[in-house]
Enzyme design. Sequence first.
Site, mmCIF file in Angstrom:
data_model
loop_
_atom_site.group_PDB
_atom_site.id
_atom_site.type_symbol
_atom_site.label_atom_id
_atom_site.label_comp_id
_atom_site.label_asym_id
_atom_site.label_seq_id
_atom_site.Cartn_x
_atom_site.Cartn_y
_atom_site.Cartn_z
ATOM 1 N N SER A 233 -8.844 -2.890 13.216
ATOM 2 C CA SER A 233 -8.360 -2.904 14.610
ATOM 3 C C SER A 233 -8.655 -1.584 15.320
ATOM 4 O O SER A 233 -9.160 -1.582 16.451
ATOM 5 C CB SER A 233 -6.872 -3.246 14.675
ATOM 6 O OG SER A 233 -6.135 -2.535 13.719
ATOM 7 N N HIS A 263 -6.711 -8.510 7.333
ATOM 8 C CA HIS A 263 -6.100 -7.350 8.021
ATOM 9 C C HIS A 263 -4.657 -7.749 8.383
ATOM 10 O O HIS A 263 -3.880 -8.119 7.500
ATOM 11 C CB HIS A 263 -6.978 -6.990 9.225
ATOM 12 C CG HIS A 263 -6.698 -5.660 9.875
ATOM 13 N ND1 HIS A 263 -5.933 -4.681 9.297
ATOM 14 C CD2 HIS A 263 -7.098 -5.153 11.086
ATOM 15 C CE1 HIS A 263 -5.872 -3.629 10.117
ATOM 16 N NE2 HIS A 263 -6.561 -3.892 11.209
ATOM 17 N N HIS A 309 -6.079 -2.700 -1.172
ATOM 18 C CA HIS A 309 -6.347 -1.916 0.043
ATOM 19 C C HIS A 309 -7.723 -1.274 -0.057
ATOM 20 O O HIS A 309 -8.173 -0.907 -1.140
ATOM 21 C CB HIS A 309 -5.291 -0.823 0.254
ATOM 22 C CG HIS A 309 -5.228 -0.373 1.679
ATOM 23 N ND1 HIS A 309 -6.035 0.622 2.176
ATOM 24 C CD2 HIS A 309 -4.475 -0.806 2.719
ATOM 25 C CE1 HIS A 309 -5.776 0.782 3.460
ATOM 26 N NE2 HIS A 309 -4.826 -0.072 3.823
ATOM 27 N N ARG A 318 4.526 2.534 3.340
ATOM 28 C CA ARG A 318 5.127 1.664 4.359
ATOM 29 C C ARG A 318 5.833 0.483 3.682
ATOM 30 O O ARG A 318 6.903 0.057 4.098
ATOM 31 C CB ARG A 318 4.056 1.180 5.354
ATOM 32 C CG ARG A 318 3.350 2.322 6.074
ATOM 33 C CD ARG A 318 2.138 1.832 6.873
ATOM 34 N NE ARG A 318 1.107 1.280 6.018
ATOM 35 C CZ ARG A 318 0.000 0.686 6.452
ATOM 36 N NH1 ARG A 318 -0.211 0.574 7.764
ATOM 37 N NH2 ARG A 318 -0.900 0.219 5.613
ATOM 38 N N ASP A 364 1.860 -5.216 4.224
ATOM 39 C CA ASP A 364 2.189 -6.604 4.544
ATOM 40 C C ASP A 364 2.968 -7.323 3.446
ATOM 41 O O ASP A 364 3.394 -8.470 3.633
ATOM 42 C CB ASP A 364 0.898 -7.387 4.838
ATOM 43 C CG ASP A 364 0.212 -6.868 6.092
ATOM 44 O OD1 ASP A 364 0.935 -6.531 7.050
ATOM 45 O OD2 ASP A 364 -1.023 -6.780 6.113
#
Length: 424
Positions: A233, A263, A309, A318, A364
């Site tokens: 992005s 993504h 990743h 995160r 995610d």
Amino acid sequence: MAKLQNALAKKIPVWRDEISGLIKKHGSKKISDVSILQAYGGMRGVKGMVCDTSEVPPDVGLLIRGIPVGDLTKKTPEDTFYLLCTGELPNAKDRRALSADLAARTSVPSYVWKVLEAMPKNSHPMCMLDTAILCMQRESKFAKAYAAGMHKMDYWNPVLEDSLDLLAKLPTIAAGIYRLRFNKGKRIGPKKGLTWAENFAHMLGIPDPSGDFADCMRLYLVLHCDHEGGNVSAHTCHLVGSALSDPYYSVSAGLNGLAGPLHGLANQECLKWILELKKQFRGVPSDEQLTQFAWDTLNGGKVIPGYGHAVLRVTDPRFAAFRAFGMAHFPEDPVMKLVDKVYTIVPEVLKAHGKAKNPWPNVDAGSGALLYHYGMKEFSYYTVLFSVSRAMGMLSQMIINRAMGSPIERPKSVTTKWLLDQVK
Ligand code: NMX
Ligand code: MLT
């Protein structure tokens, strides 16, 4: 806007001098080699672009302007955006000024709602968001200033203006999409005196007597804000913006990339995977059952969403922050418990599978469980929340790129024949 604009106006000449000095003195120093494998392999690991808002050391995870993201979990998105743009956290007065500035810009042109209402009822919420942003392009102050012949060195100023306009409107638009797309009733307007994240939570209309959902949204918006420059992005936004396309064109383009399952869409895919697991075993499966379920996914030629990743080689900080939030607020939640169990099993399965270079969870893997807990069960919406946050990273990178006079991005491609000739 004066405070953030003033802070930037002070920093920009210093950064310009630093970069032009670096290029003048050391411009020919090599920082990367490119192998044939990398040329065919998505340019993984090739250092060929600069991003100063954040970095991702593979063995540490996200640092925003040098601060580990795990140290920012009590901050607001306003703090984060100010930090991304200027390299410094704002003081309370500057944070309040930014909040107030955003609050003054929330009004969404009525044609945006007409466009959204005219879209097919089963449109993906990401398609609706990207369409809404794109159709607001006519509002761009940068495009108007460019057409009027503005000097190149001043581009960053109307780009900052567009960025603040767009950021201010995004929660209103995103919440409006949630209510329209999932038949939640009338749109809820922004409320005076609330911060950016609080207003977003308010406009979504999720019942929140404890205020915990608003706090979860605050955390969600902070954690997803940026992930250096090479992710799909940010890189797309950077590329489109490098042609001097304005922030509306560029952010919409970047978010089209975020909508891909490898993504940002992985958060919807991940919760889907977890719920299928829960359904198949009517609750929390045994270690053996979960191991088999993961192998079945891999043997079916699919990826395990939320794991792996391109850069990270450790558990994503995160993910750790979301997990800590879930464990602190609802440790007994069945979906949260599953997320936790998956974390103990899937890395071992991926290691045994031997393909993924990083067997650990990414951002995610756990975020959806939090939203699900608070009653937001429409997981096709989750990437929209990611988008509202990621706009901060894309826009801050864009403001800085225009301020630094970054050129149009145009790497050189080669043909397979050319490569074959090199190894003859
Ligand atoms: N499950 C199964 N296989 C995987 C996974 C996974 N979670 N992760 C990587 N692999 C495979 C990958 O498909 C590739 O296979 P092949 O050689 O057949 O093409 C092989 O392992 C090597 O890939 P890597 O070099 O480890 O990963 P790459 O940098 O190419 O891709 C991702 C990174 C994130 C796209 C990849 O790990 C993935 O598809 N993960 C699942 C989707 C996901 O969670 N995406 C979200 C990323 C975070 N975000 O929000 O953007
Ligand atoms: C992101 O936050 O953009 C993802 O972790 C993907 C990436 O960095 O490549």
